[in-house]
Design a protein around this motif. Sequence first.
Motif, PDB file in Angstrom:
ATOM      1  N   PRO A 106      -5.330  12.473 -24.549  1.00 31.59           N
ATOM      2  CA  PRO A 106      -5.649  11.966 -23.212  1.00 31.59           C
ATOM      3  C   PRO A 106      -7.112  11.569 -23.066  1.00 31.59           C
ATOM      4  CG  PRO A 106      -5.317  14.347 -23.168  1.00 31.59           C
ATOM      5  CD  PRO A 106      -4.868  13.876 -24.517  1.00 31.59           C
ATOM      6  N   GLY A 107      -8.001  12.217 -23.839  1.00 27.78           N
ATOM      7  CA  GLY A 107      -9.417  11.842 -23.774  1.00 27.78           C
ATOM      8  C   GLY A 107      -9.631  10.403 -24.173  1.00 27.78           C
ATOM      9  N   ASN A 108      -8.816   9.901 -25.101  1.00 27.77           N
ATOM     10  CA  ASN A 108      -8.937   8.502 -25.501  1.00 27.77           C
ATOM     11  C   ASN A 108      -8.586   7.563 -24.354  1.00 27.77           C
ATOM     12  OD1 ASN A 108      -9.819   8.847 -28.155  1.00 27.77           O
ATOM     13  ND2 ASN A 108      -7.742   9.079 -28.938  1.00 27.77           N
ATOM     14  N   ILE A 109      -7.595   7.939 -23.558  1.00 27.37           N
ATOM     15  CA  ILE A 109      -7.230   7.104 -22.408  1.00 27.37           C
ATOM     16  C   ILE A 109      -8.396   7.010 -21.429  1.00 27.37           C
ATOM     17  CG2 ILE A 109      -5.667   6.876 -20.443  1.00 27.37           C
ATOM     18  CD1 ILE A 109      -3.510   8.253 -22.115  1.00 27.37           C
ATOM     19  N   ARG A 145     -13.097   3.724 -19.320  1.00 29.61           N
ATOM     20  CA  ARG A 145     -14.539   3.506 -19.156  1.00 29.61           C
ATOM     21  C   ARG A 145     -14.987   2.249 -19.894  1.00 29.61           C
ATOM     22  NH1 ARG A 145     -19.198   8.140 -20.156  1.00 29.61           N
ATOM     23  NH2 ARG A 145     -20.994   6.833 -19.574  1.00 29.61           N
ATOM     24  N   ALA A 146     -14.492   2.071 -21.127  1.00 31.82           N
ATOM     25  CA  ALA A 146     -14.845   0.891 -21.912  1.00 31.82           C
ATOM     26  C   ALA A 146     -14.382  -0.388 -21.228  1.00 31.82           C
ATOM     27  CB  ALA A 146     -14.224   0.992 -23.310  1.00 31.82           C
ATOM     28  N   MET A 147     -13.197  -0.347 -20.647  1.00 31.47           N
ATOM     29  CA  MET A 147     -12.670  -1.513 -19.942  1.00 31.47           C
ATOM     30  C   MET A 147     -13.525  -1.869 -18.739  1.00 31.47           C
ATOM     31  SD  MET A 147      -8.569  -0.670 -20.035  1.00 31.47           S
ATOM     32  CE  MET A 147      -8.191  -1.955 -18.837  1.00 31.47           C
ATOM     33  N   LYS A 148     -13.842  -0.864 -17.929  1.00 26.11           N
ATOM     34  CA  LYS A 148     -14.606  -1.145 -16.707  1.00 26.11           C
ATOM     35  C   LYS A 148     -16.007  -1.659 -17.032  1.00 26.11           C
ATOM     36  CE  LYS A 148     -15.443   0.627 -12.085  1.00 26.11           C
ATOM     37  NZ  LYS A 148     -15.191   1.731 -11.118  1.00 26.11           N
ATOM     38  N   ASN A 149     -16.590  -1.189 -18.131  1.00 25.80           N
ATOM     39  CA  ASN A 149     -17.884  -1.711 -18.581  1.00 25.80           C
ATOM     40  C   ASN A 149     -17.841  -3.229 -18.737  1.00 25.80           C
ATOM     41  OD1 ASN A 149     -18.641   1.064 -20.830  1.00 25.80           O
ATOM     42  ND2 ASN A 149     -19.196   0.785 -18.686  1.00 25.80           N
ATOM     43  N   SER A 180     -12.046  13.324 -16.992  1.00 26.19           N
ATOM     44  CA  SER A 180     -13.422  13.662 -17.353  1.00 26.19           C
ATOM     45  C   SER A 180     -14.054  12.584 -18.226  1.00 26.19           C
ATOM     46  CB  SER A 180     -13.445  15.010 -18.073  1.00 26.19           C
ATOM     47  OG  SER A 180     -14.737  15.308 -18.545  1.00 26.19           O
ATOM     48  N   ARG A 181     -13.300  12.087 -19.202  1.00 27.08           N
ATOM     49  CA  ARG A 181     -13.845  11.089 -20.123  1.00 27.08           C
ATOM     50  C   ARG A 181     -14.011   9.724 -19.456  1.00 27.08           C
ATOM     51  NH1 ARG A 181     -12.952  11.817 -25.598  1.00 27.08           N
ATOM     52  NH2 ARG A 181     -14.072   9.837 -25.830  1.00 27.08           N
ATOM     53  N   ALA A 182     -13.270   9.486 -18.393  1.00 23.99           N
ATOM     54  CA  ALA A 182     -13.360   8.185 -17.724  1.00 23.99           C
ATOM     55  C   ALA A 182     -14.658   8.017 -16.953  1.00 23.99           C
ATOM     56  CB  ALA A 182     -12.170   7.999 -16.785  1.00 23.99           C
ATOM     57  N   ALA A 183     -15.295   9.126 -16.555  1.00 24.42           N
ATOM     58  CA  ALA A 183     -16.546   9.071 -15.779  1.00 24.42           C
ATOM     59  C   ALA A 183     -16.358   8.207 -14.531  1.00 24.42           C
ATOM     60  CB  ALA A 183     -17.690   8.575 -16.660  1.00 24.42           C
TER      61      ALA A 183
END
Length: 253
Positions: free
Chosen positions: A15-18, A23-27, A48-51
């Motif tokens: 799930p951390g990869n999701i 986050r990478a997409m929104k960047n 948590s990883r999505a920030a």
Amino acid sequence: MLSNIRIVLINTFHPGNIGAIARAMKNMGLTNLYLVDPNDYPSEEATSRAAGAVDLLENATIVPTFEEAIADCSLVIGTSARHRTFQLPIMNARECAESVIPEANSHNVAIVFGRETTGLLNEEIAQCHRQVYIDANDEYPVLNISQAVQIVAYEIWMANQNKDFSKQDAAEYPRKKDMDLFYEHLEETLYGINFIVKNHPGKVLDKLHRFFNRSRPEKQELGILRGVLAAVQREAGLTEANNHPETKKKDSE
């Protein structure tokens, strides 16, 4: 334009990869995330990883099958560094982005990422129109899936800044579900005229699927093909021709 581009993740295990992918997409201005049968989601780790990209997770579309994720897409690009038993047209990440941006002006486009350990299955790649790879060190070309999404997303962002690509108009292509209806029509016609023997079908249909996925007939061209199939069925006296009313208009044109 970027809203017509979706990132499709199949059976993501961690799930951390999701979260990192969101986050990478929104960047890079991408907001359309599709999750196909994720292993563990929703998840606190993903959040948590999505920030600052939690909104992408909240608005993500979750579907049970790959087919549902791409049904309304006119262009489907599978990511894979491996050579397959059948070959799709292959692009690197930059070439992928340059082809995606004009299409996204008027069509839904899917870029598909497979499982962390095994990637996309052959039958999943077979449903794609193109294959994209990321140039990397031959001694260790393995990327984390979120890194791969970040690179592809960056190239899309850069191509979108280039007015030469963003203003190009792409031809009108049928959606994946329209192609699936064509394949059903083709299959019943070939069986009906005994071109394919039901007890020994071989790989003719698989090869025809690959051919049409590679060639990508335009919407009008697909209508012509459907009309041809309907005419063949009528001449052969096949009642199945009556099951495809959408071809009658094309026949009369």
